[in-house]
Design an enzyme around this catalytic site. Structure first.
Site, PDB file in Angstrom:
ATOM      1  N   ASP A  13      -5.123  35.277  -9.435  1.00 43.79           N
ATOM      2  CA  ASP A  13      -3.679  35.245  -9.263  1.00 43.79           C
ATOM      3  C   ASP A  13      -3.089  36.654  -9.205  1.00 43.79           C
ATOM      4  OD1 ASP A  13      -3.595  32.518  -9.150  1.00 43.79           O
ATOM      5  OD2 ASP A  13      -2.929  32.233 -11.216  1.00 43.79           O
ATOM      6  N   GLU A  68       7.874  36.063 -12.674  1.00 42.39           N
ATOM      7  CA  GLU A  68       8.966  36.282 -13.594  1.00 42.39           C
ATOM      8  C   GLU A  68       9.420  37.732 -13.581  1.00 42.39           C
ATOM      9  OE1 GLU A  68       5.536  37.719 -15.020  1.00 42.39           O
ATOM     10  OE2 GLU A  68       5.672  35.576 -15.469  1.00 42.39           O
TER      11      GLU A  68
END
Length: 269
Positions: free
Chosen positions: A45, A122
């Site tokens: 990721d 985020e």
């Protein structure tokens, strides 16, 4: 089709990259071009997050494919030993994609300059020298005065990352919402916060207005910077989205179960 490949430096990722490049060229694809239609990441990721920021300015022109060389990630659908199957899927490509919402971050500095960012997971703001103090606004309405280590604002896919470790809910990515979680908030007779995650609708936004003369660390996904003095930060659901080529796309809740639970399935009734 024009394809770019981005891999981390692990030996297994580099080996998969070389094998994939060879196979794609044999299949007459244009590989490692500066203006791709598809971006393939090899690693995990973190590698995909890096590629997302590299191509953030052209999200409407590219789709992403994640190949993982370790544990299954939330953005990686293929394994490194499946290059032949991936090339076959690319040959059959008809432009299908799955979209995920992103976080739009606008920073207003005290010197009058501004900065704009997109986040896939985020954005966080933390104090570096003691308690962070900031007023929190929802839309233009004052909500609370926060005191604590910091605040995290996450996308639905980012709800499975740092936001979850702060007690946030896991949100399905079909919900174009954003979530704010507190990082070690102070709650006593003097200072009060909601002390719970906040999930905001797509037409709402949250703004932070820190008290002056504080030092911060701001992060956008895995990238961290010590910013100049901040007047305000606004977070909202971005108009842009990231698109994944959906030849094979694991169901979101299957990913969550695999990542965090991984228990043996019950016997069929």
């Amino acid at each position: 089709m024009r394809i770019a490949i981005q891999a981390n430096n692990n030996a297994s990722s580099q080996a998969a990259r070389q094998k994939l490049i060879k196979g794609l060229k044999q299949a007459n694809f244009e590989v490692d071009v500066p203006h791709p239609e598809v971006v393939i990441t090899i690693g995990g990721d973190g590698t995909l997050l890096s590629a997302f920021h590299r191509y953030a300015a052209v999200l409407d022109e590219v789709r992403f494919i994640g190949v993982h060389t370790g544990h299954l990630g939330f953005y990686t659908d293929w394994r490194d030993y499946e290059t032949d199957e991936l090339i076959a899927a690319l040959k059959r490509d008809s432009g299908e994609s799955t979209s995920y919402p992103l976080l739009d971050v606008l920073v207003d500095y005290e010197d009058g300059t501004t900065a704009h960012f997109l986040a896939l997971n985020e954005a966080t703001l933390k104090g570096t020298s003691g308690t962070m103090r900031t007023d929190v606004y929802v839309k233009e309405n004052f909500f609370e005065s926060f005191r604590g280590d910091g605040l995290c604002v996450a996308t639905p896919t980012g709800s499975t990352a740092y936001s979850k470790s702060n007690g946030g809910a896991v949100i399905h990515p079909r919900l174009a919402a954003l979530q704010m979680t507190e990082i070690a908030s102070i709650n006593n007779r003097v200072f009060r916060t909601l002390a719970a995650p906040m999930i905001l609708a797509p037409d709402e936004w949250v703004s932070l207005r820190p008290e002056p003369f504080q030092e911060y660390v701001m992060s956008i996904d895995q990238f961290t910077a010590k910013p100049a003095m901040i007047n305000a930060i606004r977070f909202k659901v971005a108009s842009e989205k990231i698109r994944f080529a959906s030849y094979r796309h694991m169901h979101f809740w299957d990913r969550v179960e695999d990542a965090f639970i991984g228990e043996k399935k019950p016997d069929a009734l």
